[in-house]
Enzyme design. Sequence first.
Site, PDB file in Angstrom:
ATOM      1  N   SER A 132     -12.323  32.597 -50.619  1.00 45.48           N
ATOM      2  CA  SER A 132     -13.543  32.399 -49.842  1.00 45.48           C
ATOM      3  C   SER A 132     -13.452  33.215 -48.571  1.00 45.48           C
ATOM      4  O   SER A 132     -12.352  33.554 -48.109  1.00 45.48           O
ATOM      5  CB  SER A 132     -13.724  30.913 -49.500  1.00 45.48           C
ATOM      6  OG  SER A 132     -14.745  30.717 -48.537  1.00 45.48           O
ATOM      7  N   TYR A 184     -10.267  22.761 -45.823  1.00 46.04           N
ATOM      8  CA  TYR A 184     -10.749  23.792 -46.746  1.00 46.04           C
ATOM      9  C   TYR A 184     -10.276  25.181 -46.304  1.00 46.04           C
ATOM     10  O   TYR A 184      -9.763  25.961 -47.117  1.00 46.04           O
ATOM     11  CB  TYR A 184     -12.276  23.755 -46.818  1.00 46.04           C
ATOM     12  CG  TYR A 184     -12.864  24.701 -47.835  1.00 46.04           C
ATOM     13  CD1 TYR A 184     -12.919  24.354 -49.189  1.00 46.04           C
ATOM     14  CD2 TYR A 184     -13.350  25.946 -47.459  1.00 46.04           C
ATOM     15  CE1 TYR A 184     -13.445  25.226 -50.132  1.00 46.04           C
ATOM     16  CE2 TYR A 184     -13.880  26.827 -48.390  1.00 46.04           C
ATOM     17  CZ  TYR A 184     -13.928  26.458 -49.730  1.00 46.04           C
ATOM     18  OH  TYR A 184     -14.456  27.338 -50.656  1.00 46.04           O
TER      19      TYR A 184
END
Length: 336
Positions: A192, A205
Amino acid sequence: MNIVTELFVVTFKIMWSFVLAGAKWFVRPREKSVRGQVCVITGAGSGLGRLFALEFARRRATLVLWDINRQGNEETAEMVREIYQKLSPSEGSSGVVQELPLFQPKVYAYVCDVSRRESVYSTAEKVRRDVGNIDMLINNAGVVSGHHLLECPDELIERTMMVNCHAHFWTTKAFLPAMLELNHGHIVTVASSLGLFTTAGVEDYCASKFGAIGFHESLSHELKAADKDGIKMTLVCPFLVDTDMFKGCKIRKEMAPFFPPLKPEYCVQQAMRAILTDQPMICTPRVTYMVTFMKTVLPFDATVCMYRFIGADKCMYPFLAQRKEFTNNNESKTGI
């Protein structure tokens, strides 16, 4: 070769790598064929994992689908079978008839919790027994807790780290030995943009994605050091994708047109192009490269100013608020 001569050689190689990289902007590299190759995709039951499966199916790869959700995984497998049925025996994804032996790809679906290494190793053994050695490993499975750090249960933090980061260790350890023996394979890490730069409210995250990228880059260097050039590595770092994972995330409205959420189909198409041309890394959109570069050269306070101007400093707060409201509603229903 003395060190001065070697320095000139290294300098030339570095400059030549820039030339080759620039040439790819004008001459698109030829995509390799994955026809008949065995591809393992984690998190295949929904989202990007499902789209990756469909793209590889159109290219006649044999699919091995992993997901903890049996129903979602079977739905993906059925979609893959439908694609296989529509493809004529001698036709590839481009519709060009190929003079190749008749080959009918298959799809295999396995229930696997990638956060548990025992589950990964046992499922990998089933794959070797049922299918054989694999050619491609797509580490795609990912989760997000959706809580501020001090409000997030420890169990959710651990699960985020295990699924988004630790699972890459287990899947790679399960399948890399055969790749090393054959000097053939391709490992894809779906990370990501939040593994390259961060924002507030998603500490677990971001940490997990930073870890996945660190693992990927270190493994890439290890393969190069071992002269295993037949094993390719591709790192996929998309910006926020328009799925339910970060639903509600918003930046400053004036800047929103410049940083729109990515359509999942577009994200996967760009990733597939990178994978099939053995591109080491792909960031979408391209502005992500610039943001990453600016983060490395700007003072931290300057980065904070830039974040606040764009509205990226608190972009996750609406998403976190929605998650908190959803959790509270579920707890109220349970209490009733």
